[in-house]
Design a protein around this motif. Structure first.
Motif, PDB file in Angstrom:
ATOM      1  N   TYR A  32     -55.046 -72.090 -59.437  1.00  0.00           N
ATOM      2  CA  TYR A  32     -54.642 -70.738 -59.103  1.00  0.00           C
ATOM      3  C   TYR A  32     -53.333 -70.792 -58.325  1.00  0.00           C
ATOM      4  O   TYR A  32     -52.927 -71.855 -57.836  1.00  0.00           O
ATOM      5  N   TYR A  36     -48.198 -67.108 -49.457  1.00  0.00           N
ATOM      6  CA  TYR A  36     -48.378 -66.827 -48.047  1.00  0.00           C
ATOM      7  C   TYR A  36     -47.030 -66.457 -47.443  1.00  0.00           C
ATOM      8  O   TYR A  36     -45.971 -66.858 -47.938  1.00  0.00           O
ATOM      9  N   GLN A  38     -44.936 -66.277 -43.613  1.00  0.00           N
ATOM     10  CA  GLN A  38     -44.990 -66.758 -42.233  1.00  0.00           C
ATOM     11  C   GLN A  38     -43.803 -66.232 -41.446  1.00  0.00           C
ATOM     12  O   GLN A  38     -42.650 -66.458 -41.816  1.00  0.00           O
ATOM     13  N   GLY A  43     -48.902 -67.876 -37.491  1.00  0.00           N
ATOM     14  CA  GLY A  43     -49.591 -68.563 -38.561  1.00  0.00           C
ATOM     15  C   GLY A  43     -49.291 -67.943 -39.909  1.00  0.00           C
ATOM     16  O   GLY A  43     -48.963 -66.761 -39.996  1.00  0.00           O
ATOM     17  N   PRO A  44     -49.391 -68.726 -40.985  1.00  0.00           N
ATOM     18  CA  PRO A  44     -49.198 -68.160 -42.324  1.00  0.00           C
ATOM     19  C   PRO A  44     -50.206 -67.042 -42.597  1.00  0.00           C
ATOM     20  O   PRO A  44     -51.340 -67.083 -42.108  1.00  0.00           O
ATOM     21  N   PHE A  46     -51.904 -64.669 -45.738  1.00  0.00           N
ATOM     22  CA  PHE A  46     -52.114 -64.516 -47.177  1.00  0.00           C
ATOM     23  C   PHE A  46     -51.468 -63.232 -47.674  1.00  0.00           C
ATOM     24  O   PHE A  46     -51.581 -62.166 -47.059  1.00  0.00           O
ATOM     25  N   GLN A  49     -52.751 -63.537 -54.644  1.00  0.00           N
ATOM     26  CA  GLN A  49     -53.229 -64.690 -55.400  1.00  0.00           C
ATOM     27  C   GLN A  49     -53.490 -64.261 -56.842  1.00  0.00           C
ATOM     28  O   GLN A  49     -53.891 -63.111 -57.078  1.00  0.00           O
ATOM     29  N   TYR A  87     -44.234 -68.749 -48.964  1.00  0.00           N
ATOM     30  CA  TYR A  87     -44.697 -69.999 -49.568  1.00  0.00           C
ATOM     31  C   TYR A  87     -45.471 -69.718 -50.844  1.00  0.00           C
ATOM     32  O   TYR A  87     -46.368 -68.870 -50.869  1.00  0.00           O
ATOM     33  N   PHE A  91     -53.395 -74.444 -56.254  1.00  0.00           N
ATOM     34  CA  PHE A  91     -54.595 -75.139 -55.771  1.00  0.00           C
ATOM     35  C   PHE A  91     -55.705 -75.081 -56.807  1.00  0.00           C
ATOM     36  O   PHE A  91     -55.717 -74.217 -57.690  1.00  0.00           O
ATOM     37  N   ASN A  97     -60.857 -76.139 -50.109  1.00  0.00           N
ATOM     38  CA  ASN A  97     -59.599 -76.770 -50.494  1.00  0.00           C
ATOM     39  C   ASN A  97     -58.547 -76.630 -49.422  1.00  0.00           C
ATOM     40  O   ASN A  97     -58.350 -75.573 -48.857  1.00  0.00           O
ATOM     41  N   LYS A  98     -57.841 -77.722 -49.186  1.00  0.00           N
ATOM     42  CA  LYS A  98     -56.701 -77.684 -48.274  1.00  0.00           C
ATOM     43  C   LYS A  98     -55.562 -76.961 -48.968  1.00  0.00           C
ATOM     44  O   LYS A  98     -55.467 -76.930 -50.198  1.00  0.00           O
ATOM     45  N   LEU A  99     -54.698 -76.375 -48.180  1.00  0.00           N
ATOM     46  CA  LEU A  99     -53.484 -75.767 -48.701  1.00  0.00           C
ATOM     47  C   LEU A  99     -52.328 -76.731 -48.452  1.00  0.00           C
ATOM     48  O   LEU A  99     -52.172 -77.240 -47.338  1.00  0.00           O
ATOM     49  N   PHE A 101     -48.501 -76.911 -48.248  1.00  0.00           N
ATOM     50  CA  PHE A 101     -47.321 -76.058 -48.115  1.00  0.00           C
ATOM     51  C   PHE A 101     -46.054 -76.849 -48.423  1.00  0.00           C
ATOM     52  O   PHE A 101     -45.916 -78.004 -48.019  1.00  0.00           O
ATOM     53  N   GLY A 102     -45.137 -76.198 -49.125  1.00  0.00           N
ATOM     54  CA  GLY A 102     -43.804 -76.753 -49.285  1.00  0.00           C
ATOM     55  C   GLY A 102     -42.899 -76.171 -48.217  1.00  0.00           C
ATOM     56  O   GLY A 102     -43.368 -75.669 -47.186  1.00  0.00           O
TER      57      GLY A 102
ATOM     58  N   TYR B  35     -54.279 -77.171 -39.193  1.00  0.00           N
ATOM     59  CA  TYR B  35     -52.976 -77.513 -39.738  1.00  0.00           C
ATOM     60  C   TYR B  35     -52.039 -77.676 -38.556  1.00  0.00           C
ATOM     61  O   TYR B  35     -52.294 -77.169 -37.464  1.00  0.00           O
ATOM     62  N   PHE B  91     -52.316 -74.840 -35.984  1.00  0.00           N
ATOM     63  CA  PHE B  91     -52.969 -73.636 -36.511  1.00  0.00           C
ATOM     64  C   PHE B  91     -54.389 -73.949 -36.942  1.00  0.00           C
ATOM     65  O   PHE B  91     -54.639 -74.932 -37.648  1.00  0.00           O
ATOM     66  N   GLY B 110     -54.981 -68.532 -37.563  1.00  0.00           N
ATOM     67  CA  GLY B 110     -54.821 -68.021 -36.214  1.00  0.00           C
ATOM     68  C   GLY B 110     -53.354 -68.016 -35.818  1.00  0.00           C
ATOM     69  O   GLY B 110     -52.494 -68.477 -36.572  1.00  0.00           O
TER      70      GLY B 110
END
Lengths: 111, 118
Positions: A32, A36, A38, A43-44, A46, A49, A87, A91, A97-99, A101-102, B35, B91, B110
């Motif tokens: 998918y 995000y 920021q 914090g980022p 959402f 999606q 961003y 994923f 699942n971890k995200l 980020f680039g 993170y 984070f 957060g």
């Protein structure tokens, strides 16, 4: 995980539509696409999606062509408060699942 | 709207000291994450946590790091002996139970804790 490529920075003016394109040539069938936002020292957050075609919410639209090798985040009528880093992430779905980020696209909106 | 909270917002510590960063995830969420973002760099995944155990951790998350859910609401990140290079924004994020094979549950972040190691 598919690697994503997006412009390092973009400039726009208040009231304009902004389109940020992300390429993900190696996207897998089950992947998918999520975007995000920021703001500095926050914090980022959402935004949107999708899997294919077009998704729209109250903030943005996401366009995904049939080959899914790219996607475009569209922000209608931006304001100064839309100045942020955006961003694009790809994923596999699942519970935890971890995200990854680039560097993101730094959008500057000018008066 | 429910949100993830983190304390403290800023932490200054001396190299070699232990720090504990605290997070309160959104109440019905079951998946928790840490993170970090070094100033001017990318957001980097540290660790994910589910059902009271680590699900996945990155190379950054070495033996100096640990996570804990000491009660039903808090989620903590401990750095045992801080180094200068641990200076970063940390984070916490959380997400609801995932529907396996369906879609990625949105991760809510957060506001972060800015850690400065001197």
């Amino acid at each position: 995980l598919a690697k994503t490529t997006q412009p390092i920075s973009m400039d726009s003016y208040e009231g304009q539509e902004v389109n940020i394109t992300c390429s993900h040539n190696n996207i897998a069938t089950n992947d998918y696409i999520t975007w995000y936002q920021q703001f500095p020292s926050q914090g980022p957050r959402f935004i949107i999606q999708g899997y294919k075609t077009k998704v729209t919410n109250e903030v943005a639209s996401l366009f995904i062509p049939a080959d899914r090798k790219s996607s475009t985040l569209s922000l209608p009528r931006v304001s100064l408060s839309d100045t942020a880093v955006y961003y694009c992430l790809v994923f596999n779905p699942g519970g935890y699942n971890k995200l990854i980020f680039g560097a993101g696209t730094r959008l500057a909106v000018h008066p | 709207e429910p949100e993830v909270t983190q304390t403290p917002s800023h932490q200054v510590t001396q190299m070699g000291q232990e720090v504990i960063l605290r997070c309160v995830p959104i109440s019905n969420h079951l998946y928790f994450y840490w993170y970090r973002q070094i100033l001017g760099q990318k957001v980097e995944f540290l660790v994910s946590f589910y059902n009271n155990e680590i699900s996945e951790k990155s190379e950054i998350f070495d033996d100096q790091f640990s996570v804990e859910r000491p009660d039903g609401s808090n989620f903590t990140l401990k750095i045992r002996s801080t180094k200068l290079e641990d200076s970063a924004m940390y984070f916490c994020a959380s997400s609801e139970a995932g529907l396996a094979g369906a879609y990625q549950e949105t991760q809510y972040f957060g506001p972060g804790t800015r850690l400065l190691v001197l």
